[in-house]
Motif scaffolding. Structure first.
Motif, PDB file in Angstrom:
ATOM      1  N   GLY A  74      42.560  11.228 -34.623  1.00  0.00           N
ATOM      2  CA  GLY A  74      43.848  11.735 -32.977  1.00  0.00           C
ATOM      3  C   GLY A  74      43.428  10.679 -32.148  1.00  0.00           C
ATOM      4  N   LEU A  75      41.947  10.670 -32.142  1.00  0.00           N
ATOM      5  CA  LEU A  75      41.624  10.353 -30.584  1.00  0.00           C
ATOM      6  C   LEU A  75      41.608   8.805 -30.405  1.00  0.00           C
ATOM      7  N   ILE A  76      40.933   8.300 -31.518  1.00  0.00           N
ATOM      8  CA  ILE A  76      40.570   6.940 -32.130  1.00  0.00           C
ATOM      9  C   ILE A  76      41.712   6.706 -32.313  1.00  0.00           C
ATOM     10  N   SER A  77      42.995   7.100 -32.471  1.00  0.00           N
ATOM     11  CA  SER A  77      44.242   5.895 -33.170  1.00  0.00           C
ATOM     12  C   SER A  77      44.859   5.604 -31.877  1.00  0.00           C
ATOM     13  N   GLU A  78      44.804   7.157 -31.127  1.00  0.00           N
ATOM     14  CA  GLU A  78      45.501   6.990 -29.804  1.00  0.00           C
ATOM     15  C   GLU A  78      44.695   5.595 -28.709  1.00  0.00           C
ATOM     16  N   LEU A  79      43.809   5.034 -29.068  1.00  0.00           N
ATOM     17  CA  LEU A  79      42.374   4.719 -27.992  1.00  0.00           C
ATOM     18  C   LEU A  79      43.068   3.061 -28.833  1.00  0.00           C
ATOM     19  N   ALA A  80      42.770   3.446 -30.242  1.00  0.00           N
ATOM     20  CA  ALA A  80      44.178   2.023 -30.821  1.00  0.00           C
ATOM     21  C   ALA A  80      45.332   1.541 -29.693  1.00  0.00           C
ATOM     22  N   ALA A  81      46.025   2.198 -30.284  1.00  0.00           N
ATOM     23  CA  ALA A  81      47.128   1.362 -29.663  1.00  0.00           C
ATOM     24  C   ALA A  81      46.974   1.352 -28.146  1.00  0.00           C
ATOM     25  N   ILE A  82      45.997   1.854 -27.368  1.00  0.00           N
ATOM     26  CA  ILE A  82      46.034   1.451 -25.877  1.00  0.00           C
ATOM     27  C   ILE A  82      45.863  -0.268 -26.451  1.00  0.00           C
ATOM     28  N   GLY A  83      44.988  -0.012 -27.584  1.00  0.00           N
ATOM     29  CA  GLY A  83      44.199  -1.521 -27.225  1.00  0.00           C
ATOM     30  C   GLY A  83      44.877  -2.706 -28.106  1.00  0.00           C
ATOM     31  N   PHE A  84      46.248  -1.907 -28.729  1.00  0.00           N
ATOM     32  CA  PHE A  84      46.988  -3.295 -29.654  1.00  0.00           C
ATOM     33  C   PHE A  84      47.932  -3.838 -27.917  1.00  0.00           C
ATOM     34  N   ARG A  85      48.170  -2.891 -27.390  1.00  0.00           N
ATOM     35  CA  ARG A  85      48.870  -3.257 -26.075  1.00  0.00           C
ATOM     36  C   ARG A  85      48.954  -3.261 -25.369  1.00  0.00           C
ATOM     37  N   ASN A  86      46.692  -3.671 -25.596  1.00  0.00           N
ATOM     38  CA  ASN A  86      46.785  -5.111 -23.963  1.00  0.00           C
ATOM     39  C   ASN A  86      46.687  -5.380 -25.014  1.00  0.00           C
ATOM     40  N   PHE A  87      46.199  -5.905 -26.384  1.00  0.00           N
ATOM     41  CA  PHE A  87      46.498  -7.213 -27.188  1.00  0.00           C
ATOM     42  C   PHE A  87      47.034  -8.213 -26.748  1.00  0.00           C
ATOM     43  N   ASN A  88      48.167  -7.124 -27.439  1.00  0.00           N
ATOM     44  CA  ASN A  88      49.530  -7.113 -27.029  1.00  0.00           C
ATOM     45  C   ASN A  88      50.336  -8.573 -26.094  1.00  0.00           C
ATOM     46  N   LYS A  89      49.437  -7.421 -24.477  1.00  0.00           N
ATOM     47  CA  LYS A  89      50.180  -8.487 -23.723  1.00  0.00           C
ATOM     48  C   LYS A  89      49.455  -9.350 -23.297  1.00  0.00           C
ATOM     49  N   ALA A  90      48.340  -9.470 -23.459  1.00  0.00           N
ATOM     50  CA  ALA A  90      46.961 -10.727 -23.120  1.00  0.00           C
ATOM     51  C   ALA A  90      47.834 -12.015 -24.418  1.00  0.00           C
ATOM     52  N   MET A  91      48.308 -12.050 -25.906  1.00  0.00           N
ATOM     53  CA  MET A  91      48.786 -12.668 -26.456  1.00  0.00           C
ATOM     54  C   MET A  91      49.666 -13.355 -25.661  1.00  0.00           C
ATOM     55  N   ALA A  92      50.699 -12.404 -25.237  1.00  0.00           N
ATOM     56  CA  ALA A  92      52.077 -13.099 -24.728  1.00  0.00           C
ATOM     57  C   ALA A  92      52.178 -13.863 -23.753  1.00  0.00           C
ATOM     58  N   SER A  93      51.306 -13.276 -22.685  1.00  0.00           N
ATOM     59  CA  SER A  93      50.842 -13.760 -21.351  1.00  0.00           C
ATOM     60  C   SER A  93      50.320 -15.457 -21.642  1.00  0.00           C
ATOM     61  N   ALA A  94      49.401 -15.232 -22.724  1.00  0.00           N
ATOM     62  CA  ALA A  94      48.639 -16.619 -23.277  1.00  0.00           C
ATOM     63  C   ALA A  94      50.293 -17.374 -23.461  1.00  0.00           C
ATOM     64  N   CYS A  95      51.059 -17.134 -24.119  1.00  0.00           N
ATOM     65  CA  CYS A  95      52.372 -17.816 -24.834  1.00  0.00           C
ATOM     66  C   CYS A  95      53.214 -18.144 -23.491  1.00  0.00           C
ATOM     67  N   ASP A  96      53.604 -17.307 -22.568  1.00  0.00           N
ATOM     68  CA  ASP A  96      54.096 -17.930 -22.075  1.00  0.00           C
ATOM     69  C   ASP A  96      53.301 -18.968 -20.802  1.00  0.00           C
ATOM     70  N   ALA A  97      52.403 -18.976 -20.580  1.00  0.00           N
ATOM     71  CA  ALA A  97      51.528 -19.868 -20.012  1.00  0.00           C
ATOM     72  C   ALA A  97      51.449 -21.269 -20.434  1.00  0.00           C
ATOM     73  N   ALA A  98      51.690 -21.411 -21.634  1.00  0.00           N
ATOM     74  CA  ALA A  98      51.372 -22.199 -22.382  1.00  0.00           C
ATOM     75  C   ALA A  98      52.275 -23.745 -21.701  1.00  0.00           C
ATOM     76  N   THR A  99      52.315 -24.543 -21.591  1.00  0.00           N
ATOM     77  CA  THR A  99      53.255 -25.890 -22.000  1.00  0.00           C
ATOM     78  C   THR A  99      53.922 -26.507 -23.109  1.00  0.00           C
ATOM     79  N   THR A 100      52.870 -27.783 -23.178  1.00  0.00           N
ATOM     80  CA  THR A 100      53.154 -28.683 -24.032  1.00  0.00           C
ATOM     81  C   THR A 100      53.506 -27.513 -25.998  1.00  0.00           C
ATOM     82  N   PRO A 101      54.457 -28.293 -26.864  1.00  0.00           N
ATOM     83  CA  PRO A 101      54.033 -27.503 -27.767  1.00  0.00           C
ATOM     84  C   PRO A 101      52.387 -27.444 -28.953  1.00  0.00           C
ATOM     85  N   LEU A 102      51.846 -28.018 -28.420  1.00  0.00           N
ATOM     86  CA  LEU A 102      50.860 -28.379 -29.026  1.00  0.00           C
ATOM     87  C   LEU A 102      49.839 -26.843 -28.596  1.00  0.00           C
ATOM     88  N   SER A 103      50.228 -26.600 -27.375  1.00  0.00           N
ATOM     89  CA  SER A 103      49.180 -25.634 -26.501  1.00  0.00           C
ATOM     90  C   SER A 103      50.115 -24.388 -26.967  1.00  0.00           C
TER      91      SER A 103
END
Lengths: 249, 249
Positions: free
Chosen positions: B98-127
């Motif tokens: 239970g604890l590990i699962s809940e911790l992993a959920a937090i990890g996934f949320r941060n993970f998604n956030k990191a990828m989303a903001s990296a995507c938003d920051a990109a300008t060219t199609p390649l980047s």
DNA sequence: ATTTGATCTTTACGATGTAAAGATAGGGAG
DNA sequence: CTCCCTATCTTTACATCGTAAAGATCAAAT
């Protein structure tokens, strides 16, 4: 933990505590000395008291791994399965890491053998290119526990020669396959960035696919495909869209 | 096991066994009640006896994970780090899973956030195309313990809504990114084999690359490249040889 | 034949996860 | 205001695990 095993681990084997010569061949162990039911054929296949324990322990470990999965593979369980005391493996492997590493080495050897024979059996260039990754995934599906030992490392000692060599051979096979496919042999110890990328890409893809498949993370994708689509078909579709890379383009 | 922790786990906290009102604010716990040094601001941020333990335990678990790695993350160690008894987490998470699962959920949320903001920051199609996988690997390198929790599963309970949703969001992000790149939106619940192959290939490659990198299995390859070549450069070479796929060819 | 050394067993210890029972307040019912 | 109730936390207990150390046992060498 706890798998309803009861039996408080003490006083398991009678062992005839104080009776040095009660019935001559009292056979204190039961799980040993099974082959060659006829008495010794001048070759002493199982040297009665020791010698075959190492192999027996590895066999037991593999059996447990296939039966109970990774979680069931403990030092004590292996000893129990082999019919010896829980401290017996120490002398042969030193450590749980030691036993697992030695087991992983066996896994790598079988793994390499499976891929090599699959490659040899292929005839057309395309099937040759597909044979290796397909054998890779097939091995992992057939022996998920072993694949877990081999790659979900954490408890693996690569300084052991047997493991180091077997894993190295696996990597060399991959490298050679990629080099052969690109008709561009590797010179010396160095790699071009293109070569390295090709090798790392191939390995990453197959390894990643295998991990996701074993962890059940591809079931969603498979369920959204025409019913009855197998993982192998998905893998083949992935490979066919990647492998060709004709000289142009 | 055993990490030279000594201290036999018993008689850790004095706890003032029999003294109901010795010094009024005797503060029996030390690791709780840290915020708002001034007395209560009519909001009671930490309700003195309970309430914030769940979050405190998750924080402690993350701290341990980053400090001692995956092997150090035990229920008892988390409780110790949070300054509570070893059985306290049970009531909040039920289980180590239970604890590990809940911790992993937090990890996934941060993970998604990191990828989303990296995507938003990109300008060219390649980047834009490179941003997501690069952020993926960057997150794993920055938080290897967390990535291990999230993907080296075995002890993860996906029936927990928090984990299920966070992991699902991660997968949806990947799927959408692939669909956007192919300018071919997904219709309904079904996938063509081509689409599924593209998704599975992308995920397998990045996940496999990350695993091999974290497990140190790419160091050989990196050592055979011009000195100073970073994993990021290798990743970029891999991606550039895969991603483009111009309409023809 | 006696000693020796490798192999195996006992015993012991600290650590872990988990269950069950006891303590401790915060908050409502009377 | 007092008393009990319930959620929360602590104690205690137990089975299991890995590992170390000391004792037993047997094959083989001297």
């Amino acid at each position: 933990m706890a798998k309803a095993e009861s039996k408080t681990e003490t006083a398991r084997r009678p062992r005839a505590k104080r009776a040095p010569s009660s019935a001559s061949s009292a056979r204190p162990r039961q799980a040993r000395k099974i082959s060659s039911a006829k008495s010794g054929s001048a070759k002493t296949e199982t040297p009665y008291h020791h010698g075959a324990l190492r192999e027996a322990l590895l066999k037991a470990a593999e059996r447990i791994l296939e039966r109970d999965g990774l979680a069931g593979l403990t030092l004590r369980a292996v000893a129990r399965e082999a019919g010896v005391s829980h401290a017996a493996p120490t002398h042969h492997f030193g450590d749980l890491t030691g036993l697992i590493s030695e087991l992983a080495a066996i896994g790598f050897r079988n793994f390499n053998k499976a891929m090599a024979s699959a490659c040899d059996a292929a005839t057309t260039p395309l099937s040759r290119a597909l044979a290796r990754p397909k054998a890779y995934v097939a091995y992992a599906q057939a022996h998920p526990g072993m694949y877990g030992i081999m790659f979900r490392t954490e408890r693996l000692d690569y300084s052991r020669p047997s493991l180091h060599e077997a894993a190295e051979a696996s990597f060399a096979g991959l490298t050679n396959a990629i080099a052969a496919m690109r008709q561009e042999p590797i010179i010396g110890e160095t790699l071009t960035l293109d070569q390295a990328a090709a090798i790392a890409r191939a390995w990453s893809m197959v390894h990643g696919f295998t991990m996701l498949l074993l962890d059940g993370r591809l079931t969603d994708i498979l369920h959204r495909l025409p019913p009855g689509t197998t993982p192998e078909q998905l893998l083949e579709a992935i490979l066919k869209s990647t492998v060709p890379r004709p000289p142009g383009c």
